[in-house]
Scaffold this motif. Structure first.
Motif, PDB file in Angstrom:
ATOM      1  N   LEU A  34      -0.805 -68.806  -0.054  1.00 34.92           N
ATOM      2  CA  LEU A  34      -0.380 -67.952  -1.167  1.00 34.92           C
ATOM      3  C   LEU A  34       0.330 -66.709  -0.651  1.00 34.92           C
ATOM      4  CD1 LEU A  34      -3.525 -68.215  -3.477  1.00 34.92           C
ATOM      5  CD2 LEU A  34      -1.266 -69.226  -3.866  1.00 34.92           C
ATOM      6  N   PHE A  35      -0.222 -66.094   0.378  1.00 31.95           N
ATOM      7  CA  PHE A  35       0.449 -64.948   0.988  1.00 31.95           C
ATOM      8  C   PHE A  35       1.842 -65.346   1.480  1.00 31.95           C
ATOM      9  CE2 PHE A  35      -3.572 -62.505   1.520  1.00 31.95           C
ATOM     10  CZ  PHE A  35      -3.105 -61.262   1.127  1.00 31.95           C
ATOM     11  N   ASP A  36       1.911 -66.481   2.143  1.00 33.38           N
ATOM     12  CA  ASP A  36       3.173 -66.952   2.707  1.00 33.38           C
ATOM     13  C   ASP A  36       4.225 -67.177   1.624  1.00 33.38           C
ATOM     14  OD1 ASP A  36       4.723 -67.934   5.024  1.00 33.38           O
ATOM     15  OD2 ASP A  36       4.614 -69.859   3.966  1.00 33.38           O
ATOM     16  N   ALA A  37       3.764 -67.565   0.429  1.00 36.21           N
ATOM     17  CA  ALA A  37       4.699 -67.877  -0.646  1.00 36.21           C
ATOM     18  C   ALA A  37       5.287 -66.640  -1.309  1.00 36.21           C
ATOM     19  CB  ALA A  37       3.992 -68.729  -1.706  1.00 36.21           C
ATOM     20  N   VAL A  38       4.573 -65.524  -1.315  1.00 39.91           N
ATOM     21  CA  VAL A  38       5.036 -64.373  -2.094  1.00 39.91           C
ATOM     22  C   VAL A  38       5.442 -63.164  -1.259  1.00 39.91           C
ATOM     23  CG1 VAL A  38       3.654 -65.059  -4.093  1.00 39.91           C
ATOM     24  CG2 VAL A  38       2.666 -63.508  -2.395  1.00 39.91           C
ATOM     25  N   ILE A  39       5.067 -63.116   0.008  1.00 40.22           N
ATOM     26  CA  ILE A  39       5.358 -61.936   0.826  1.00 40.22           C
ATOM     27  C   ILE A  39       6.643 -62.160   1.628  1.00 40.22           C
ATOM     28  CG2 ILE A  39       4.520 -60.459   2.683  1.00 40.22           C
ATOM     29  CD1 ILE A  39       2.995 -60.199   0.044  1.00 40.22           C
ATOM     30  N   ASP A  40       7.608 -61.252   1.433  1.00 37.05           N
ATOM     31  CA  ASP A  40       8.863 -61.347   2.186  1.00 37.05           C
ATOM     32  C   ASP A  40       8.999 -60.154   3.121  1.00 37.05           C
ATOM     33  OD1 ASP A  40      10.587 -59.112   0.876  1.00 37.05           O
ATOM     34  OD2 ASP A  40       9.781 -60.219  -0.836  1.00 37.05           O
ATOM     35  N   ALA A  41       9.853 -60.317   4.114  1.00 32.66           N
ATOM     36  CA  ALA A  41      10.020 -59.300   5.148  1.00 32.66           C
ATOM     37  C   ALA A  41      10.697 -58.042   4.633  1.00 32.66           C
ATOM     38  CB  ALA A  41      10.805 -59.879   6.325  1.00 32.66           C
ATOM     39  N   ASP A  42      11.521 -58.164   3.596  1.00 34.78           N
ATOM     40  CA  ASP A  42      12.202 -56.987   3.074  1.00 34.78           C
ATOM     41  C   ASP A  42      11.230 -56.035   2.379  1.00 34.78           C
ATOM     42  OD1 ASP A  42      14.656 -57.832   3.980  1.00 34.78           O
ATOM     43  OD2 ASP A  42      15.149 -58.890   2.118  1.00 34.78           O
ATOM     44  N   GLY A  43      10.362 -56.588   1.561  1.00 33.83           N
ATOM     45  CA  GLY A  43       9.435 -55.736   0.825  1.00 33.83           C
ATOM     46  C   GLY A  43       8.202 -55.348   1.590  1.00 33.83           C
ATOM     47  N   TYR A  44       7.712 -56.228   2.446  1.00 35.74           N
ATOM     48  CA  TYR A  44       6.453 -55.996   3.154  1.00 35.74           C
ATOM     49  C   TYR A  44       6.605 -56.429   4.608  1.00 35.74           C
ATOM     50  CZ  TYR A  44       5.086 -56.210  -1.759  1.00 35.74           C
ATOM     51  OH  TYR A  44       5.011 -56.028  -3.111  1.00 35.74           O
ATOM     52  N   PRO A  45       7.415 -55.689   5.386  1.00 33.60           N
ATOM     53  CA  PRO A  45       7.732 -56.146   6.751  1.00 33.60           C
ATOM     54  C   PRO A  45       6.513 -56.274   7.661  1.00 33.60           C
ATOM     55  CG  PRO A  45       8.434 -53.871   6.394  1.00 33.60           C
ATOM     56  CD  PRO A  45       8.083 -54.416   5.059  1.00 33.60           C
ATOM     57  N   ALA A  46       5.590 -55.316   7.604  1.00 29.95           N
ATOM     58  CA  ALA A  46       4.420 -55.379   8.489  1.00 29.95           C
ATOM     59  C   ALA A  46       3.496 -56.524   8.091  1.00 29.95           C
ATOM     60  CB  ALA A  46       3.664 -54.046   8.453  1.00 29.95           C
ATOM     61  N   LEU A  47       3.281 -56.696   6.798  1.00 24.72           N
ATOM     62  CA  LEU A  47       2.421 -57.780   6.328  1.00 24.72           C
ATOM     63  C   LEU A  47       3.051 -59.133   6.618  1.00 24.72           C
ATOM     64  CD1 LEU A  47      -0.083 -58.774   4.899  1.00 24.72           C
ATOM     65  CD2 LEU A  47       1.042 -58.337   2.695  1.00 24.72           C
ATOM     66  N   ARG A  48       4.367 -59.231   6.451  1.00 26.67           N
ATOM     67  CA  ARG A  48       5.053 -60.488   6.757  1.00 26.67           C
ATOM     68  C   ARG A  48       4.902 -60.837   8.232  1.00 26.67           C
ATOM     69  NH1 ARG A  48       6.094 -65.050   4.352  1.00 26.67           N
ATOM     70  NH2 ARG A  48       5.380 -65.931   6.324  1.00 26.67           N
ATOM     71  N   GLY A  49       4.993 -59.810   9.079  1.00 25.73           N
ATOM     72  CA  GLY A  49       4.811 -60.041  10.508  1.00 25.73           C
ATOM     73  C   GLY A  49       3.407 -60.530  10.826  1.00 25.73           C
ATOM     74  N   ALA A  50       2.416 -59.978  10.128  1.00 27.47           N
ATOM     75  CA  ALA A  50       1.040 -60.414  10.343  1.00 27.47           C
ATOM     76  C   ALA A  50       0.843 -61.860   9.902  1.00 27.47           C
ATOM     77  CB  ALA A  50       0.082 -59.491   9.583  1.00 27.47           C
ATOM     78  N   ILE A  51       1.461 -62.213   8.770  1.00 33.09           N
ATOM     79  CA  ILE A  51       1.366 -63.595   8.278  1.00 33.09           C
ATOM     80  C   ILE A  51       1.983 -64.553   9.280  1.00 33.09           C
ATOM     81  CG2 ILE A  51       2.176 -65.188   6.492  1.00 33.09           C
ATOM     82  CD1 ILE A  51       2.042 -62.767   4.557  1.00 33.09           C
ATOM     83  N   ASP A  52       3.162 -64.198   9.778  1.00 33.29           N
ATOM     84  CA  ASP A  52       3.845 -65.055  10.748  1.00 33.29           C
ATOM     85  C   ASP A  52       3.044 -65.182  12.048  1.00 33.29           C
ATOM     86  OD1 ASP A  52       5.892 -65.438   8.950  1.00 33.29           O
ATOM     87  OD2 ASP A  52       7.170 -63.856   9.795  1.00 33.29           O
ATOM     88  N   ALA A  53       2.253 -64.161  12.341  1.00 33.41           N
ATOM     89  CA  ALA A  53       1.419 -64.209  13.550  1.00 33.41           C
ATOM     90  C   ALA A  53       0.142 -65.017  13.332  1.00 33.41           C
ATOM     91  CB  ALA A  53       1.064 -62.790  13.992  1.00 33.41           C
ATOM     92  N   GLY A  54      -0.085 -65.451  12.090  1.00 32.02           N
ATOM     93  CA  GLY A  54      -1.234 -66.299  11.797  1.00 32.02           C
ATOM     94  C   GLY A  54      -2.554 -65.575  11.654  1.00 32.02           C
ATOM     95  N   VAL A  55      -2.510 -64.283  11.255  1.00 34.99           N
ATOM     96  CA  VAL A  55      -3.759 -63.523  11.216  1.00 34.99           C
ATOM     97  C   VAL A  55      -4.743 -64.074  10.180  1.00 34.99           C
ATOM     98  CG1 VAL A  55      -2.718 -61.389  12.071  1.00 34.99           C
ATOM     99  CG2 VAL A  55      -2.757 -61.840   9.609  1.00 34.99           C
ATOM    100  N   PHE A  56      -4.237 -64.630   9.089  1.00 35.76           N
ATOM    101  CA  PHE A  56      -5.143 -65.105   8.045  1.00 35.76           C
ATOM    102  C   PHE A  56      -5.786 -66.444   8.384  1.00 35.76           C
ATOM    103  CE2 PHE A  56      -2.360 -62.171   5.718  1.00 35.76           C
ATOM    104  CZ  PHE A  56      -3.318 -61.331   5.182  1.00 35.76           C
ATOM    105  N   LEU A  57      -5.326 -67.069   9.449  1.00 31.18           N
ATOM    106  CA  LEU A  57      -5.925 -68.320   9.907  1.00 31.18           C
ATOM    107  C   LEU A  57      -6.616 -68.152  11.257  1.00 31.18           C
ATOM    108  CD1 LEU A  57      -3.040 -70.778   8.934  1.00 31.18           C
ATOM    109  CD2 LEU A  57      -5.185 -70.371   7.703  1.00 31.18           C
ATOM    110  N   ASP A  58      -6.596 -66.922  11.776  1.00 28.91           N
ATOM    111  CA  ASP A  58      -7.228 -66.636  13.063  1.00 28.91           C
ATOM    112  C   ASP A  58      -8.744 -66.737  12.920  1.00 28.91           C
ATOM    113  OD1 ASP A  58      -8.184 -65.423  15.477  1.00 28.91           O
ATOM    114  OD2 ASP A  58      -6.234 -64.461  15.692  1.00 28.91           O
ATOM    115  N   GLU A  59      -9.388 -67.385  13.865  1.00 29.84           N
ATOM    116  CA  GLU A  59     -10.835 -67.566  13.811  1.00 29.84           C
ATOM    117  C   GLU A  59     -11.611 -66.333  14.271  1.00 29.84           C
ATOM    118  OE1 GLU A  59     -11.875 -71.049  15.951  1.00 29.84           O
ATOM    119  OE2 GLU A  59     -10.833 -72.430  14.598  1.00 29.84           O
ATOM    120  N   ALA A  60     -10.911 -65.346  14.822  1.00 27.67           N
ATOM    121  CA  ALA A  60     -11.600 -64.132  15.259  1.00 27.67           C
ATOM    122  C   ALA A  60     -12.210 -63.414  14.055  1.00 27.67           C
ATOM    123  CB  ALA A  60     -10.613 -63.207  15.979  1.00 27.67           C
TER     124      ALA A  60
END
Length: 314
Positions: free
Chosen positions: A200-226
């Motif tokens: 859901l995050f991946d579907a609605v968050i774009d780099a123009d509006g939310y650059p830091a959050l988009r970078g975190a999504i691309d880094a896989g933070v929401f699927l990280d097991e840590a």
């Protein structure tokens, strides 16, 4: 001695019941009844069906009595909720007493608190109306303060650390209990709920509006097991450890900073200060409004782009 000190403190009924100093009812049902039975039944009901299912009538029905029978023992639902929280919270684990150092003891208490929230998630739905001054809740606070007793922290600083750890445990409990409930309701495993959220995050968050959050999504933070909460607790305790080390070395603690504290009434009434403070508030409001307008414009742009692509594809 002041008038306040001379005046005896009258405990609210719920707190008096928790400490076992409330007056017993003069009359009660013929069959065996007690505050303990009422509270245990209410906790079982909340564990099974949620806090919304708990009422004096529902608890009375489970016990086979009328609601009026319960009111002779627990005179208000708020008192029942307080006693339920006390029962479900229990006492802190003995392990904290033999832990190697204050940090390990606080980690033990943190983990145990989170486990309580996961066993009894309805506790998290109870309103916080000050500190619950009950035996078990007091024992938890005493345990945290006791863990810090041999440190050079001032009493108020020990309380601040204890509250910070408790707050971190509660936040961890809120999030994990929420994921568990979502998984249960939808018949999914917790990791499947996390994957759905990431999508859901991946579907609605774009780099123009939310650059830091988009970078975190691309880094896989929401699927990280840590575990982010374990990391957060560790860094919190790192900070306390560093602060204690400075005190042990006799160094003055670093200035906390960041807050403007004005106790001088003359300063607060100064016209130039008041004008500057008003300008600051107005600018903050304008910034919030501008950010809102920017988000709306970006959503409109994204929608227009989507519609344009759909028209081009026809």
């Amino acid at each position: 001695m002041s008038e306040i000190e001379q005046t005896p403190v009258e405990l609210p009924r719920g707190i008096a019941l928790a400490w076992g100093v409330a007056a017993n009812p003069q009359r009660g049902p013929k069959r065996e009844m007690s505050v303990e039975r009422i509270v245990e039944t209410a906790v079982e009901l909340a564990d099974r069906e949620g806090i919304g299912a708990v009422s004096m009538a529902a608890v009375a029905k489970k016990l086979g009595f009328t609601p009026m029978s319960l009111y002779r023992y627990v005179s208000a639902k708020d008192d029942l909720l307080l006693l339920m929280q006390e029962e479900a919270t229990g006492l802190p684990p003995e392990e904290h007493r033999t832990a190697d150092g204050w940090r390990r003891a606080l980690e033990v208490l943190f983990r145990a608190q989170v486990e309580i929230y996961l066993r009894h998630p309805w506790i998290l739905a109870l309103p916080i109306a000050g500190s619950p001054i009950t035996p078990n809740s007091s024992a938890w606070l005493d345990a945290a303060l006791g863990a810090l007793a041999e440190t050079p922290l001032a009493p108020s600083e020990r309380l601040a650390v204890a509250l910070a750890v408790t707050g971190q445990a509660r936040w961890c409990g809120i999030v994990n209990a929420g994921y568990s409930e979502a998984a249960r309701a939808d018949g999914l495993a917790p990791e499947e709920v996390a994957a759905r959220e990431a999508a859901l995050f991946d579907a609605v968050i774009d780099a123009d509006g939310y650059p830091a959050l988009r970078g975190a999504i691309d880094a896989g933070v929401f699927l990280d097991e840590a575990d982010p909460f374990r990391f957060g607790l560790a860094r919190l305790l790192d900070g306390v450890e560093g602060y204690i080390a400075r005190l042990d070395r006799g160094e003055p603690p670093a200035s906390e900073g960041g807050w403007i504290e004005l106790d001088d009434a003359d300063v607060l009434e100064d016209k130039r200060y008041r004008a500057a403070a008003k300008a600051s508030r107005d600018a903050q409001k304008a910034l919030v409004a501008a950010e809102k307008a920017l988000r709306q414009a970006r959503r409109a742009q994204a929608q227009a782009l989507k519609e344009a692509r759909e028209r081009a594809a026809r």
